[in-house]
Design a protein around this motif. Structure first.
Motif, PDB file in Angstrom:
ATOM      1  N   ARG A  91       0.794  -1.149  -0.137  1.00 20.24           N
ATOM      2  CA  ARG A  91       0.094   0.065   0.017  1.00 20.24           C
ATOM      3  C   ARG A  91       0.810   1.398   0.153  1.00 20.24           C
ATOM      4  NH1 ARG A  91      -5.065  -1.895   2.199  1.00 20.24           N
ATOM      5  NH2 ARG A  91      -5.708  -0.005   2.438  1.00 20.24           N
ATOM      6  N   TRP A 100       1.704   3.370  -2.103  1.00 26.31           N
ATOM      7  CA  TRP A 100       0.958   4.331  -3.012  1.00 26.31           C
ATOM      8  C   TRP A 100      -0.064   5.063  -2.119  1.00 26.31           C
ATOM      9  CZ3 TRP A 100      -3.706   3.121  -3.524  1.00 26.31           C
ATOM     10  CH2 TRP A 100      -4.269   1.608  -3.238  1.00 26.31           C
ATOM     11  N   GLU A 101      -0.525   4.638  -1.364  1.00 25.24           N
ATOM     12  CA  GLU A 101      -1.637   5.199  -0.534  1.00 25.24           C
ATOM     13  C   GLU A 101      -1.230   6.130   0.368  1.00 25.24           C
ATOM     14  OE1 GLU A 101      -5.469   2.594   0.202  1.00 25.24           O
ATOM     15  OE2 GLU A 101      -4.021   2.456   1.874  1.00 25.24           O
ATOM     16  N   HIS A 117      -1.212   8.074   3.543  1.00 28.48           N
ATOM     17  CA  HIS A 117      -1.722   7.959   5.072  1.00 28.48           C
ATOM     18  C   HIS A 117      -1.338   8.961   5.919  1.00 28.48           C
ATOM     19  CE1 HIS A 117      -3.091   3.805   4.885  1.00 28.48           C
ATOM     20  NE2 HIS A 117      -2.473   3.743   3.777  1.00 28.48           N
ATOM     21  N   THR A 119      -0.233  10.083  -4.397  1.00 25.13           N
ATOM     22  CA  THR A 119      -0.978   8.798  -5.377  1.00 25.13           C
ATOM     23  C   THR A 119      -0.830   9.192  -6.893  1.00 25.13           C
ATOM     24  OG1 THR A 119      -2.129   8.026  -3.097  1.00 25.13           O
ATOM     25  CG2 THR A 119      -2.594   7.253  -5.275  1.00 25.13           C
TER      26      THR A 119
END
Ligand code: SF4
Ligand code: SF4
Lengths: 312, 809
Positions: free
Chosen positions: B379, B381-382, B384, B392
């Motif tokens: 994850r 690329w996400e 947070h 992203t």
């Protein structure tokens, strides 16, 4: 090594004890079993505990308990106190030993001590909500619990917790279901260092002697067994490096005993169960003599009232 | 481990340093508590933090992170200058008596042969003096000024207790107590075990940390005896297995070498490694390298491997440079990598310098995550928030997640730190659409091979040559795989008299049966015997220990040859008698070597032949002096970490870091200075978690829910930090935020005249899972590795710290 308890068979086994083996039942008159089962005990050797919390997780898993994910508040203790789901909790204390000059990290597994003379049971106004088996195990019977919270006040170790979900009191059962089929409690099974061992109380005392000898040889001259006489001894005992100072172990009670108030109350319930007395009388009495200085929370009180009224 | 977990109960002194066994190996730690309770053993712990192991210790000594070599060298000096060594062991079983050639020198922290621009050594002066017959010259009186013993005395004399205190911050009395307890075992009557883990390896001088520990154990005579050893505690249930099976960057299974570009033919590869003994009558086990290598190639390429085609050697990749994890990500960061297959790997969390890792992953065309859990890497690329602050929209990497089964959902084996291979049986069905790793890989392999068959392409030949004759090519079974590692006879094997000793098709009972003519296969010689003609010995579960010494010879199978203590010939004196009754283990009974274990020796060689007990070494003895085998010197020397709180190395002021450690593009900019980052940081795991996995497990999240930073009361006061308050910790590469755990267990140390603070940073948290979100701890760490193994320097780097204003939890 303490001889580990062998794995159980996969076939069903009849429980080794049950209702016929009760020696005490809250707010009830019973005839105690004529012959006592051998008294059992869990021995927690603080000097061998690495604080891994495997016991804490084993307890959650075996008893199907789900605890909330909390936060860190600056200490290793998580959750931060016993809860209706956390029946056992590792408590960490940093102790600067004035004699040796050494730092000691004392890690104590907190939970129900299974007192031979249980204050919780004596304070409990609900018939059969708390029982004690002749092997010493003190167990809560949730179907009979009214959630009044008096066990919390009656316990010299501040152990039981009332659930906000079902308004019943919860604490360690010493894995009564496992012990009944010849197993030790789940925490003992999980403990990697044998900081927890389980057997008859006599065996445990002998093993404790062996451990205390070792600790004394390492300079802990006050090493000893914690089996407090104020509650006629316990079925969960500690080996402490400094048995003369239980309070340094996250405030372990120095000289625990049952509050005299509870003893009076016990006199009343012995002859008249809650139902017979009438809820109002009971609550009034309790409110007056127990809740005064100790304080059961207002919410507990209200819930208890609601429940007992509904039942009465 | 040279010894085994169960053997730790035989120790009289347990020394934990560079590890925290109670924290990271709670189950194995039971053998420490056993040694203490049943044997009266003493436990000592040396660590920057008073940790969970220290809580169990009889003696704790603090140390500045990164200064282990100074401390350990201090112990070496103590032993040598007080003559508290096991003399006969040292004389006969180490190379103390070997004479080093003229020309070797050590000056201002550098050994002879240094090339500054290349940051490497020409190691030619680091060798023995040889006599005309080709054997090494020895002086058994240990008096020759150039013998290893004398060189050692000189090399280590500077490491006095005062110097240790000045460099490592360990109070002199606390250091001396450690040295005395070590010395109490230098006599063949008592034993000390050393337990270490990544606290030693994860430094730019990690390999030398361990080597110095090995030297101490050799000086005390603590190698090869019960309760002794240098014991590496492995951090995963099967990381020993994964290392054995050849995932090291320059190795094939069983610690054989991957061909290098400079070895164009099989002969050129083998020729370099046909070691000859350096003393008369030595075994030099590596003479068998050729048999192991050819058997490996036969397993790999089957019938296609023939003497005519060098057993398929040309199909093996030829290494130009080692592709360790740091380099892999450096290459990826340069945009030279198309795709990455992450199998049970969460590099965003586990590789140094996460900022660079995210940038590198963003340059991939595709990323495959094969894992039973959703990883932070999958994850990456996400966005947070501050925990993974990426744009992203700008990331084009396509990510595939292939759920795989967990260990409990498949048959197979684990190899533990004791080198013991233990079979495990599938206990549950695969969850939802998860598949076994081996099935996914077989599926991939089969499809890719088909494509090559159809379309051809670069690298086609090796893929087509690989022998994939499993019963079901799409589902090779764990049973078949272990059999293949073990190896079998391909034709009837005959002895010198022509008698058939192993019939064609039979499994081999030991690596001694392997041959170099293509008549045997077996892809990992060290495991040979685990699945011999009598079946799968990894499945043995006989919990008996006839000698009472924790040998458990019929539980699983310990490689090599089911040996539980390595070098165990050294448990007896040169005449073959036990050093003492207390340490009786393997001995000569007049006919053969016997005892509770499998001798690490040819069982029938009598003591008179004076064959050394370290049969894997050309010398037949162990090495206090390693010749040219290590990149950074034949002896250890104290080098500061690349980020050091001191203005200069207090012993060798001209040297920065390890002079031969690799710094990419010579990029010294990446390091922060003590002026901006005065505080030493170290990272570690918590017992409540297992790496980055259990943050996704509810119960583990309950017992340790949130990232925290351990600091001393003094530092908290200086910075105005309250217990439980959120703090920001930053290095020259990134920042993290966590709750302050203010503790007496961290103390400021006085180092080289100034106060040095240290902070502890647990590594188990991230932005995916059930625990509270946290930034990867490796946002902070530098991408520099050990000069020999390229293990990153996670254990000592510089940071700064400040409270984050706001309510305290
Ligand atoms: S510790 Fe408290 S809850 Fe447990 S038996 Fe004793 S009084 Fe009851
Ligand atoms: S499992 Fe044993 S060692 Fe671990 S915390 Fe519990 S009592 Fe201590």
């Amino acid at each position: 090594m303490f001889q580990p308890i062998a794995n159980p068979t996969t076939k069903p086994v009849a429980p080794k004890f049950g209702d016929k083996d009760l020696i005490r039942r809250s707010a009830s008159n019973i005839t105690p079993a004529a012959q006592r089962q051998p008294e059992v005990a869990k021995l927690i050797d603080v000097s061998k505990c690495i604080g891994c919390k495997a016991c804490q997780v084993a307890c959650l898993e075996w008893n199907n308990l789900v605890e909330e994910v909390g936060i860190n508040v600056g200490v290793y203790d998580n959750p931060h106190d016993l809860t209706p789901n956390t029946w056992t909790l590792m408590r960490y204390s940093e102790y600067q030993n004035p004699e040796s000059g050494n730092l000691e990290w004392l890690i104590r597994k907190d939970g129900c001590m299974h007192c031979e003379d249980p204050g919780c049971l004596k304070a409990c106004p609900a018939p059969g909500a708390i029982v004690q088996y002749s092997n010493g195990i003190v167990d809560f019977v949730h179907d009979n619990c009214i959630g009044c919270g008096y066990c919390v006040k009656g316990c010299p170790f501040n152990i039981p917790r009332i659930s906000k979900v079902d308004n019943k009191a919860y604490k360690c059962s010493l894995c009564v279901d496992r012990v009944a089929v010849g197993q030790g409690p789940a925490c003992q099974k999980a403990c990697p260092t044998q900081a927890i061992v389980f057997g008859t109380k006599d065996e445990m005392k002998k093993w404790a002697d062996f451990r205390i000898k070792d600790l004394k040889s390492r300079g802990f001259k006050n090493a000893g067994l914690y089996d407090p006489p104020g509650v006629s001894g316990t079925h969960v005992m500690y080996v402490l490096q400094h048995a003369d100072k239980p309070q340094i172990y996250a405030n372990l009670a120095n000289n625990p005993s049952i509050s005299p108030v509870v003893e009076i109350w016990k006199g009343v319930t012995k002859y008249a169960g809650l139902a017979a007395m009438g809820a109002f009388v009971a609550i009034g009495f309790l409110h007056h003599i127990i809740a005064g200085p100790n304080r059961v929370s207002a919410e507990d009180e209200k819930n208890a009232e609601k429940l007992t009224e509904g039942k009465a | 481990m040279t010894n085994s977990w169960t053997d730790i109960k035989n120790a009289d002194v347990v020394w934990i340093m560079g590890g925290n066994a109670a924290e990271a190996h709670p189950c194995g730690f039971k053998w420490v508590t056993e040694a203490k309770a049943e044997r009266g053993a003493k436990l000592m712990v040396v660590d920057p933090r008073f940790n969970r192991s220290a809580a169990m210790a009889d003696h704790y000594a603090p140390i500045r992170a990164g200064s282990d070599i100074a401390f350990l060298s201090g112990v070496v000096n103590y032993l040598l200058s007080n003559d508290k060594i096991h003399k006969e062991y040292v004389r006969n079983y180490t190379n103390a008596a070997f004479v080093v050639q003229e020309g070797y020198g050590f000056d201002e922290g550098l050994f002879t042969g240094y090339n500054e621009s290349k940051r490497t050594y020409d190691r030619s002066t680091w060798d023995y003096e040889f006599s005309a017959d080709g054997f090494a010259v020895r002086d058994m009186t240990l008096e020759h000024p150039r013998c290893v013993y004398q060189l050692m005395k000189k090399h280590f004399e500077r490491y006095t207790p005062e110097l240790v205190e000045r460099v490592s911050g360990t109070p002199k009395d606390k250091f001396l107590k450690v040295a005395e307890w070590v010395a109490s075992t230098a006599n063949g009557e008592r034993a000390m075990t050393i337990m270490y883990a990544l606290g030693w390896t994860q430094h730019s001088h990690g390999a030398q940390n361990i080597r110095t520990a090995a030297m101490i154990q050799l000086l005390c005579g603590n190698i090869g005896i019960p309760g002794g050893g240098v014991n590496a505690l492995r951090g995963h249930s099967n990381v020993q297995g994964i290392t054995d099976v050849g995932t090291l960057t320059a190795a094939i299974p069983g610690y054989l070498a991957l061909p290098a570009e400079s070895e164009p033919t099989l002969e050129s590869h083998l020729g370099k490694r046909t070691f000859k003994p350096l003393l008369p009558n030595q075994t030099s086990y590596w003479q068998n390298y050729r048999k192991f290598y050819v058997s490996f190639l036969k397993s790999y390429f089957g019938a296609k491997a023939t003497p005519e085609n060098e057993f398929g050697y040309q199909w093996m990749p030829k290494l130009d440079t080692p592709y360790d994890a740091l380099r892999m990500f450096d290459v990826m960061h340069q945009g030279k990598t198309t795709g990455l297959l992450c199998q049970g790997f969460n590099p965003l969390m586990s590789i140094a310098y996460s900022g660079k890792t995210v940038a590198a992953l963003s340059k991939l065309k595709f990323l495959v995550s094969m894992d039973p859990i959703e990883t932070d890497t999958a994850r990456f690329w996400e966005n947070h928030g501050e925990y993974n602050n990426v744009d992203t929209a700008k990331i084009q990497t396509e990510v595939f997640m292939l759920p795989v089964t967990t260990f409990a959902e498949e048959d197979g084996s684990f190899t533990n730190s004791s080198r013991c291979i233990q079979w495990k049986w599938q206990a549950a069905d695969a969850y939802f659409e998860a598949r076994k790793d081996i099935e996914i890989l077989s599926d991939l392999f089969t499809r890719i091979r088909k494509l090559y068959e159809k379309d051809g392409g670069k690298g086609k030949d090796p893929l087509l040559a690989v022998d994939w004759s499993y019963k079901d090519p799409m589902h090779p079974s764990a049973d078949e795989l272990l059999k293949e590692l073990n190896g079998k006879a391909l034709v009837d094997l005959k002895d010198a008299d022509g008698k058939v000793v192993r019939a064609a098709g039979q499994q081999l009972a030991s690596f001694g049966e392997m041959r170099d003519d293509g008549s045997t296969d077996g892809s990992m010689w060290i495991y040979t015997g685990v699945y011999g003609p009598t079946g799968n010995l990894a499945q043995r579960r006989e919990n008996t220990d006839p000698s009472g010494l924790g040998v458990f010879p019929t539980w699983g199978f310990a490689w090599p040859a089911n040996r539980r203590i390595q070098y165990n010939r050294a448990s007896a004196d040169p005449q073959g008698k036990p050093w003492s009754d207390k340490k009786k283990y393997m001995y000569w009974d007049g006919q053969r070597w016997t005892g509770p274990d499998v001798p690490d020796y040819v069982p029938t060689i009598p003591p008179e032949r004076a064959t050394g007990p370290f049969i894997m070494n050309q010398e037949g003895v162990s090495r206090l002096w390693v010749r040219g085998l290590m990149a950074d010197g034949p002896f250890p020397a104290h080098y500061e970490s690349f980020e050091s709180p001191l203005a200069a190395n207090p012993i060798f002021p001209k040297i920065r870091g390890n002079p031969v450690a690799r710094v990419f593009n010579n990029d010294m900019e990446i390091f922060g200075s003590a002026k901006d980052f005065p505080i030493v940081a170290t990272t570690y795991r918590l017992v409540e978690h297992f790496h980055y996995w259990t943050k996704s497990v509810h119960a583990n999240a309950v017992i340790q829910p949130e990232f925290f930073v351990e600091i001393s009361e003094e530092l908290a006061k200086e910075k105005g930090i309250k217990p439980g308050q959120l703090v920001r910790v930053w290095s020259n590469r990134g920042q993290v935020k966590g709750k302050a755990v203010v503790t007496k267990r961290m103390i400021p140390l006085k180092v080289d005249g100034k106060i040095v603070h240290q902070v502890g940073l647990p590594l188990n948290f991230g932005f995916i899972g059930e625990t509270k979100k946290a930034s990867p701890i490796n946002s902070l760490t530098p991408p520099v590795g050990d000069a020999n193994s390229q293990t990153p320097e996670f254990k000592s780097f510089l940071v700064n710290i400040e409270p984050v204003p706001g309510p305290v939890a």
